[in-house]
Design an enzyme around this catalytic site. Sequence first.
Site, PDB file in Angstrom:
ATOM      1  N   ASP A 103       0.847  -1.185   0.000  1.00 58.83           N
ATOM      2  CA  ASP A 103       0.000   0.000   0.000  1.00 58.83           C
ATOM      3  C   ASP A 103       0.882   1.234   0.000  1.00 58.83           C
ATOM      4  O   ASP A 103       1.858   1.304   0.760  1.00 58.83           O
ATOM      5  CB  ASP A 103      -0.911   0.023   1.232  1.00 58.83           C
ATOM      6  CG  ASP A 103      -2.127  -0.874   1.047  1.00 58.83           C
ATOM      7  OD1 ASP A 103      -2.478  -1.138  -0.116  1.00 58.83           O
ATOM      8  OD2 ASP A 103      -2.710  -1.297   2.054  1.00 58.83           O
ATOM      9  N   PHE A 162     -17.500   7.948   2.140  1.00 60.70           N
ATOM     10  CA  PHE A 162     -16.660   7.374   1.090  1.00 60.70           C
ATOM     11  C   PHE A 162     -16.803   5.852   1.096  1.00 60.70           C
ATOM     12  O   PHE A 162     -16.860   5.229   2.146  1.00 60.70           O
ATOM     13  CB  PHE A 162     -15.196   7.750   1.335  1.00 60.70           C
ATOM     14  CG  PHE A 162     -14.227   7.119   0.369  1.00 60.70           C
ATOM     15  CD1 PHE A 162     -13.913   7.747  -0.826  1.00 60.70           C
ATOM     16  CD2 PHE A 162     -13.633   5.892   0.655  1.00 60.70           C
ATOM     17  CE1 PHE A 162     -13.021   7.166  -1.716  1.00 60.70           C
ATOM     18  CE2 PHE A 162     -12.741   5.303  -0.223  1.00 60.70           C
ATOM     19  CZ  PHE A 162     -12.440   5.952  -1.412  1.00 60.70           C
ATOM     20  N   SER A 197     -17.695   3.671  -4.776  1.00 61.39           N
ATOM     21  CA  SER A 197     -18.032   4.998  -5.326  1.00 61.39           C
ATOM     22  C   SER A 197     -16.807   5.884  -5.434  1.00 61.39           C
ATOM     23  O   SER A 197     -16.693   6.702  -6.336  1.00 61.39           O
ATOM     24  CB  SER A 197     -19.069   5.683  -4.442  1.00 61.39           C
ATOM     25  OG  SER A 197     -18.499   6.066  -3.198  1.00 61.39           O
ATOM     26  N   SER A 205     -17.053  11.101  -1.576  1.00 60.10           N
ATOM     27  CA  SER A 205     -17.796  11.415  -0.359  1.00 60.10           C
ATOM     28  C   SER A 205     -18.325  12.834  -0.526  1.00 60.10           C
ATOM     29  O   SER A 205     -17.936  13.547  -1.460  1.00 60.10           O
ATOM     30  CB  SER A 205     -16.902  11.308   0.877  1.00 60.10           C
ATOM     31  OG  SER A 205     -15.845  12.248   0.809  1.00 60.10           O
ATOM     32  N   LYS A 254     -16.737  15.203  -3.474  1.00 65.51           N
ATOM     33  CA  LYS A 254     -15.295  15.260  -3.770  1.00 65.51           C
ATOM     34  C   LYS A 254     -14.794  13.826  -3.899  1.00 65.51           C
ATOM     35  O   LYS A 254     -15.286  12.916  -3.223  1.00 65.51           O
ATOM     36  CB  LYS A 254     -14.521  16.005  -2.688  1.00 65.51           C
ATOM     37  CG  LYS A 254     -14.512  15.344  -1.311  1.00 65.51           C
ATOM     38  CD  LYS A 254     -13.667  16.146  -0.341  1.00 65.51           C
ATOM     39  CE  LYS A 254     -13.814  15.637   1.096  1.00 65.51           C
ATOM     40  NZ  LYS A 254     -13.358  14.290   1.321  1.00 65.51           N
ATOM     41  N   ASP A 277     -10.464  -5.531   2.180  1.00 66.77           N
ATOM     42  CA  ASP A 277      -9.202  -6.205   1.850  1.00 66.77           C
ATOM     43  C   ASP A 277      -9.301  -7.719   2.010  1.00 66.77           C
ATOM     44  O   ASP A 277      -8.412  -8.451   1.572  1.00 66.77           O
ATOM     45  CB  ASP A 277      -8.067  -5.703   2.764  1.00 66.77           C
ATOM     46  CG  ASP A 277      -7.668  -4.272   2.466  1.00 66.77           C
ATOM     47  OD1 ASP A 277      -7.634  -3.913   1.276  1.00 66.77           O
ATOM     48  OD2 ASP A 277      -7.401  -3.519   3.414  1.00 66.77           O
TER      49      ASP A 277
END
Length: 682
Positions: free
Chosen positions: A307, A377, A381, A384, A395, A522
């Site tokens: 990550d 969020f 998508s 948020s 945004k 995850d």
Amino acid sequence: MSRKQLALFEPTLVVQALKEAVKKLNPQAQWRNPVMFIVWIGSLLTTCISIAMASDVMPGNALFSAAISGWLWVTVLFANFAEALAEGRSKAQANSLKGVKKTAFARKLREPKYGAAADKVPADQLRKGDIVLVEASDIIPCDGEVIEGGASVDESAITGESAPVIRESGGDFASVTGGTRILSDWLVIECSVNPGETFLDRMIAMVEGAQRRKTPNEIALTILLIALTIVFLLATATLWPFSAWGGNAVSVTVLVALLVCLIPTTIGGLLSAIGVAGMSRMLGANVIATSGRAVEAAGDVDVLLLDKTGTITLGNRQASEFIPAQGVEEKALADAAQLASLADETPEGRSIVILAKQRFNLRERDVQSLHATFVPFTAQSRMSGINIDNRMIRKGSVDAIRRHVEANGGHFPADVDQKVDQVARQGATPLVVVEGSRVLGVIALKDIVKGGIKERFAQLRKMGIKTVMITGDNRLTAAAIAAEAGVDDFLAEATPEAKLALIRQYQAEGRLVAMTGDGTNDAPALAQADVAVAMNSGTQAAKEAGNMVDLDSNPTKLIEVVHIGKQMLMTRGSLTTFSIANDVAKYFAIIPAAFAATYPQLNALNIMRLHSPDSAILSAVIFNALIIVFLIPLALKGVSYKPLTASAMLRRNLWIYGLGGLLVPFIGIKVIDLLLTVCGLV
């Protein structure tokens, strides 16, 4: 944070290991190690022979046979001691965890809400799905998910980290572990496991389980050792008729000594200890592996999925600039961005609110008084925002906002595309703000690549490990950060589905993949990865999907996990090389001594010029036993690890452990022979 390391030969552990070594003389325990089982049979056989000789039932030197028999038993005991010491160190680590398990009472709520009526029940009677209330100074009675409230939690009993952590309902920080303590406030928790299945129970069972399952490489090596043992057994068995035909039959005691010295007893005696010690070293790094299989897989990994945030970068992206679209004032963009971020508790969201306040004196509005609907969020998508007074403000990532604008009948401005590219090329992350179908502009989020990370990736590349950066950023931003950090590849605009597909793609190419994760989203990728390190601060689903849990919740730990795995494999390979090279040297000691009377020509092989046949054979048997003890520290601590290419590693291994395995027995056996001669023992 790493746990306090035990001394290699802690007196209490040594005493306990010696007791366990004697208990392991049981044939049922010995049968699990075929090589040492042969030594055990040889010890029993020579003991019977020496007793028969002492009783004049058989002709021969009873004292010599007894000495051989005694040292063969010592060989078995030393191998048992190595395994018992490794297991004892793991059990000592487990005992510190057992202290966390306390028999306590829990407040079981009759309804899943704060203030509901509660019953006082023993904590060990809680079942999956039960709802409990814990308040300040309470011990959390079970693993579970926070469904209401927020609190400061002391997890030092499990992680070793003294700093408290926040656990609250919603998001990826809702998972709590039984045995940790509430410092302030309260939590309503839904138990996620039944008694005996908690994270703590699994940790304890894993580190102290006597029936440790062998890993695939361990099984393959065991098969090789068994094959070598069978070959030497057959070869030794044929030597008696040859010597008898020559007119001077070799005694069974000498043949047993020859067999034990030729079979790979060194690695056979240390193999289990190496595996147990590898898992113990992983625990010392505050990583819990569910099995030795996971540790071994870490050593074979050739693709790391990392990550970006927290692993490659510092993870504290901050809003640095508002860049308005054509025809939009910067203050209007800042106002909309702040409104969309009022309910965003991420560091990025808070930084947007603060930047708007600093630049345009836009004070943070009272969330309750706005009577607005906040849109959280999601990974799907990737946006948020807020719905307020007929205004729909969002945004999010460029692609997500583009789809949103087009779905609402709007057009994504070309000048905003240019601004997005400009921000991305600078290595910052662009967030686009839209009201309805009108794009207002771009927010630049800046992050910093960790110092020294590029050098670490270069080391991994030398070892043949490919590094792949996973990020939700767009391709331009991802490419800029990837180039700065020195990773081999990247996956931009990553979704859970994309991560899962990437792992499967690499696995289809025959690669082993390692990754970290902390969220429920995850879990599918963690379940698919060969080495899956879940963060202890993450959700229960993530921890159950992974095969390791990092108690420090540090994504960078994945690199250390790979190093520990490789060190375990290198230790096993090095000691195997040393053990087989040993056999060659012992051949020159024992063959001439055993058969020189029958075949005098074999005296040419007595290059060590040992004192007598009896001293040569006894010296080889003594050395064979003592070398196991001398190698125990190496088996437990692991060989020194340096990031090298596979060919360079092989050359280093052969020079140090191959050549060392040849030379050490020549020196050791000669020294023992001299001591036996000087002391008049032969």
